[in-house]
Write a protein that holds these residues in place. Sequence first.
Motif, mmCIF file in Angstrom:
data_model
loop_
_atom_site.group_PDB
_atom_site.id
_atom_site.type_symbol
_atom_site.label_atom_id
_atom_site.label_comp_id
_atom_site.label_asym_id
_atom_site.label_seq_id
_atom_site.Cartn_x
_atom_site.Cartn_y
_atom_site.Cartn_z
ATOM 1 N N GLN A 222 -8.618 4.925 0.594
ATOM 2 C CA GLN A 222 -9.991 4.623 1.017
ATOM 3 C C GLN A 222 -10.409 5.413 2.255
ATOM 4 O O GLN A 222 -10.725 4.836 3.304
ATOM 5 C CB GLN A 222 -10.146 3.118 1.266
ATOM 6 N N ASN B 42 0.823 -1.206 0.000
ATOM 7 C CA ASN B 42 0.000 0.000 0.000
ATOM 8 C C ASN B 42 0.858 1.257 0.000
ATOM 9 O O ASN B 42 0.589 2.212 -0.731
ATOM 10 C CB ASN B 42 -0.926 0.004 1.214
ATOM 11 N N GLU C 180 0.779 -9.929 4.007
ATOM 12 C CA GLU C 180 -0.110 -8.802 3.719
ATOM 13 C C GLU C 180 -0.546 -8.878 2.260
ATOM 14 O O GLU C 180 0.246 -9.189 1.376
ATOM 15 C CB GLU C 180 0.611 -7.464 3.955
ATOM 16 N N ASP D 17 -10.994 -0.066 5.864
ATOM 17 C CA ASP D 17 -9.559 -0.352 5.756
ATOM 18 C C ASP D 17 -8.696 0.914 5.762
ATOM 19 O O ASP D 17 -7.498 0.838 5.502
ATOM 20 C CB ASP D 17 -9.275 -1.144 4.471
ATOM 21 N N ASN E 176 -6.458 -4.990 -0.426
ATOM 22 C CA ASN E 176 -7.791 -5.369 -0.880
ATOM 23 C C ASN E 176 -7.982 -4.981 -2.346
ATOM 24 O O ASN E 176 -7.120 -4.358 -2.967
ATOM 25 C CB ASN E 176 -8.870 -4.752 0.015
ATOM 26 N N SER F 148 -6.353 3.787 6.961
ATOM 27 C CA SER F 148 -5.337 3.943 8.005
ATOM 28 C C SER F 148 -4.865 5.391 8.016
ATOM 29 O O SER F 148 -4.544 5.952 6.964
ATOM 30 C CB SER F 148 -4.142 3.015 7.738
#
Length: 300
Positions: free
Chosen positions: A143, A99, A261, A148, A264, A150
């Motif tokens: 997002q 990510n 990890e 999800d 998504n 952070s």
Amino acid sequence: MPVLSDNIRGALLMMGAMCAYTLNDAFMKSLADEIPLFQAIFIRGLGAILFLTFMCKVLGQLRFAFPARDWGLVILRTAGEIGGTYCFLTALFNMPIANVSAILQVLPLSVALAAALFLREPLGWRRLSAIAVGFCGVLLIIQPGGADFSAYSLYALGAVVCVTVRDITVRRMSRNVPSVFVALVAAIGVTGLGAVGSLFVEWQLITTLSGLQMAGATGFLIFGYIASVSAMRFGEIGFVAPFRYTSLLVALVLGVLVFAEWPNTLALAGGAIVVATGLFTLYREAKLQIRNRMVPDRIR
């Protein structure tokens, strides 16, 4: 045995550099549960300073007689490097590596936008549209408001801003400022950040495992620097630069194999959009450079 062209050699070096940088990130992330962030930055920085000082001596780049304007730009670039390192590693220590890497892939877009805003470099509607779509891709990765989300994604965005400042500043420096010397000053600044920050945290004992991880991070960081500089010297920038996106693929693999990890679906889609728009932006920049080189010939 076939002889590799300069472009292919440059592409291979760039892929090697991106693999090395991402492996450095993985080693640093693996230290998150053992070594405080600032202690890790400080220890890794000492190795980078020793290496870059040696390189400056070998290349004859350990020079200090620059105009005040260039020194100001070197200091500004170092500030960007310091902020980028802190924000990036903070995000990396607390988020999936893929990510964080995906968010950082927006850099070609942010640099192109900043160059248009602050350096008055031309930016047509096609690249401007690609930049807008690319930032939408970043939102899919982050997002905001989702389950999800952070808050550490904001640190990754802060790293993008700082690195954009760093890269734009380089474009304003005169060619008399040696690149390895600039990197050395930046390494000193980042290591200074680690030194100051580590005064306020409790240092942890370096175990055999954490020592090997730190050595691995430093070694891959040094290799990445050498390979990335060599890549730009061998090949054409327009051909070599897109291979920077190798880092995202490596980050995905390491995220699954080392840290268990997996981003998504929305994050993966956002990463794909960012890469696609970044590649398009690099393609348009390469076409513009070719067109600009051809204009004087037509005038003559």
